[in-house]
Scaffold this active site. Structure first.
Site, PDB file in Angstrom:
ATOM      1  N   GLY A  35     -32.925 -10.310   7.670  1.00  0.00           N
ATOM      2  CA  GLY A  35     -34.061 -11.264   7.996  1.00  0.00           C
ATOM      3  C   GLY A  35     -34.847 -10.930   9.051  1.00  0.00           C
ATOM      4  CG  HIS A  38     -39.655  -4.964   9.876  1.00  0.00           C
ATOM      5  ND1 HIS A  38     -39.595  -3.800   9.206  1.00  0.00           N
ATOM      6  CD2 HIS A  38     -38.594  -4.934  10.674  1.00  0.00           C
ATOM      7  CE1 HIS A  38     -38.433  -3.340   9.553  1.00  0.00           C
ATOM      8  NE2 HIS A  38     -37.731  -3.947  10.262  1.00  0.00           N
ATOM      9  CG  HIS A  41     -36.810  -5.819   6.549  1.00  0.00           C
ATOM     10  ND1 HIS A  41     -37.339  -6.205   7.574  1.00  0.00           N
ATOM     11  CD2 HIS A  41     -35.391  -5.662   6.573  1.00  0.00           C
ATOM     12  CE1 HIS A  41     -36.059  -6.419   8.594  1.00  0.00           C
ATOM     13  NE2 HIS A  41     -35.137  -5.724   8.222  1.00  0.00           N
ATOM     14  CD  GLN A  65     -24.134  -5.742   9.938  1.00  0.00           C
ATOM     15  OE1 GLN A  65     -23.855  -6.117   8.847  1.00  0.00           O
ATOM     16  NE2 GLN A  65     -25.101  -5.330  10.455  1.00  0.00           N
ATOM     17  CD  GLU A 152     -34.793   8.641   3.635  1.00  0.00           C
ATOM     18  OE1 GLU A 152     -35.562   8.989   4.335  1.00  0.00           O
ATOM     19  OE2 GLU A 152     -34.578   9.099   2.173  1.00  0.00           O
ATOM     20  CG  ASP A 154     -30.373   0.833   9.556  1.00  0.00           C
ATOM     21  OD1 ASP A 154     -29.916   0.705  10.779  1.00  0.00           O
ATOM     22  OD2 ASP A 154     -31.304   0.178   9.311  1.00  0.00           O
ATOM     23  CB  VAL A 180     -41.897   1.538   7.342  1.00  0.00           C
ATOM     24  CG1 VAL A 180     -43.517   0.895   7.916  1.00  0.00           C
ATOM     25  CG2 VAL A 180     -41.799   1.748   5.789  1.00  0.00           C
ATOM     26  CB  SER A 190     -35.277  -7.186  13.460  1.00  0.00           C
ATOM     27  OG  SER A 190     -35.260  -7.170  11.915  1.00  0.00           O
ATOM     28  NE  ARG A 191     -29.807  -4.907  17.348  1.00  0.00           N
ATOM     29  CZ  ARG A 191     -29.042  -4.712  16.289  1.00  0.00           C
ATOM     30  NH1 ARG A 191     -29.198  -3.564  15.615  1.00  0.00           N
ATOM     31  NH2 ARG A 191     -28.031  -5.397  16.103  1.00  0.00           N
TER      32      ARG A 191
HETATM   33  P1  AMP Z   1     -31.839  -4.939   8.568  1.00  0.00           P
HETATM   34  O1  AMP Z   1     -32.375  -6.273   8.307  1.00  0.00           O
HETATM   35  O2  AMP Z   1     -31.983  -4.431   9.983  1.00  0.00           O
HETATM   36  O3  AMP Z   1     -30.197  -5.001   8.140  1.00  0.00           O
HETATM   37  O4  AMP Z   1     -32.283  -4.248   7.622  1.00  0.00           O
HETATM   38  C1  AMP Z   1     -32.214  -4.477   6.222  1.00  0.00           C
HETATM   39  C2  AMP Z   1     -32.391  -2.924   5.482  1.00  0.00           C
HETATM   40  O5  AMP Z   1     -34.021  -2.637   5.714  1.00  0.00           O
HETATM   41  C3  AMP Z   1     -31.850  -1.806   5.759  1.00  0.00           C
HETATM   42  O6  AMP Z   1     -31.426  -1.169   4.626  1.00  0.00           O
HETATM   43  C4  AMP Z   1     -32.414  -1.076   6.895  1.00  0.00           C
HETATM   44  O7  AMP Z   1     -32.328   0.367   6.695  1.00  0.00           O
HETATM   45  C5  AMP Z   1     -33.962  -1.110   6.232  1.00  0.00           C
HETATM   46  N1  AMP Z   1     -35.015  -1.318   7.326  1.00  0.00           N
HETATM   47  C6  AMP Z   1     -34.840  -1.501   8.455  1.00  0.00           C
HETATM   48  N2  AMP Z   1     -35.981  -1.052   9.309  1.00  0.00           N
HETATM   49  C7  AMP Z   1     -36.655  -0.074   8.313  1.00  0.00           C
HETATM   50  C8  AMP Z   1     -37.781   0.594   8.462  1.00  0.00           C
HETATM   51  N3  AMP Z   1     -38.394   0.759   9.612  1.00  0.00           N
HETATM   52  N4  AMP Z   1     -38.138   1.358   7.445  1.00  0.00           N
HETATM   53  C9  AMP Z   1     -37.622   1.182   6.328  1.00  0.00           C
HETATM   54  N5  AMP Z   1     -36.216   0.556   6.165  1.00  0.00           N
HETATM   55  C10 AMP Z   1     -36.123  -0.161   7.142  1.00  0.00           C
END
Ligand code: AMP
Length: 285
Positions: A35, A38, A41, A65, A152, A154, A180, A190-191
């Site tokens: 959630g 941005h 996502h 996690q 990618e 992560d 992105v 998000s951080r």
């Molecule tokens: P998270 O909400 O941080 O667990 O991220 C959810 C998904 O979005 C994960 O597969 C992340 O690798 C991907 N994600 C997070 N930030 C980016 C970004 N800047 N560009 C592309 N994918 C992202």
């Protein structure tokens, strides 16, 4: 104005919504998220829409996690905003279970991928990838999508999930979406909201340094020298460096000496905020 997106909160409701889509042969993509969405996502939602007929986005801040001293309680949450963004992005369904639905009383199973999870982010965050592997296994079983999309950004997580799916013969295709970035190169996260204005100014140096290490590798510099130089540069700018590493892009095994096919990965703190980023080694110019 797009209509409000349907949100389900239980596995029963999720399956009830997916059943007719599946019956009519529609291909289903799952985009797992925590959630506070941005553009990173949302790019995964766009990728999912280009590959599948129906796009399900899960929103779940997964407690298992996070380490005991990590930011689970303060992790940003904005479900109302997320639903608007997902409606505009054209997602079809949101699965937003609460913690009790995901981990009912007595929950005791753990999925552990091993090997790939032991160093890089896994060294600094013990149990993190077990938590990721466990929740992703549950989400894949709950939704049973044809494909699931991960960023990618992560990179280690993406490889862990590919391994998990391969090792357990899960009938799902795992796709990675490109990172992105902000205009100044900082990977969206998000951080990033935790960064002070001064830290935010310094933060793009992480991407810049990874690109410089990758460029040096492409010019034939050895992996150890290039990653050391990257570490020094980040430390000089005020980062507390967790790792700057040159790895095999498929196995994440360490590489040394001159490399051709490699991924540069880094994690570093600015103040209390842990940033991660990575990039490929470009072909020699
Ligand atoms: P998270 O909400 O941080 O667990 O991220 C959810 C998904 O979005 C994960 O597969 C992340 O690798 C991907 N994600 C997070 N930030 C980016 C970004 N800047 N560009 C592309 N994918 C992202």
């Amino acid at each position: 104005m797009p209509s409000a997106i349907t949100t389900v909160r239980t596995v029963e409701d999720l399956r009830a919504h997916l059943a007719p889509w599946r019956k009519s042969g529609e291909r289903i993509a799952l985009v797992p998220t925590m959630g506070t969405l941005h553009a990173g996502h949302l790019s995964l939602v766009t990728l999912a829409k280009s590959k599948a007929d129906c796009v399900v986005v899960s929103i779940f801040v997964n407690p298992i996690q996070f380490g005991p001293r990590e930011d689970f309680n303060t992790y940003p949450r904005d479900e109302a905003g997320d639903l608007v963004k997902l409606g505009e992005a054209g997602a079809d369904l949101v699965f937003a279970p609460d913690t009790a639905a995901m981990y009912p009383q007595g929950f005791s199973t753990k999925v552990s991928v091993g090997d790939l999870t032991e160093d890089l982010c896994g060294a600094n965050r013990p149990n993190h990838f077990d938590g990721v592997a466990t929740v992703v296994t549950k989400l894949l079983l709950q939704c049973a999508p044809d494909m699931a999309i991960f960023g990618e950004k992560d990179y280690q997580q993406l490889l862990v999930i590919k391994r998990l799916v391969r090792d357990l013969n899960m009938p799902v295709e795992i796709l990675g979406g490109p990172i992105v970035r902000e205009e100044d190169g900082l990977a969206l996260s998000s951080r990033n909201a935790y960064l002070s204005p001064a830290e935010r100014k310094t933060a793009p140096l992480l991407h810049q340094t990874i690109s410089e290490v990758a460029a040096a590798l492409a010019q034939g510099e050895g992996a150890d020298a290039a990653s050391q130089a990257g570490r020094f540069k980040l430390e000089a700018a005020g980062f507390r460096v967790d790792y700057v590493a040159v790895r095999d892009p498929d196995t994440l095994k360490p590489l040394s000496g001159p490399v051709k096919h490699a991924r540069v990965l880094a994690a570093a703190y600015l103040g209390k905020t842990r940033l991660i980023d990575n990039g490929p080694v470009p072909p020699k110019a």
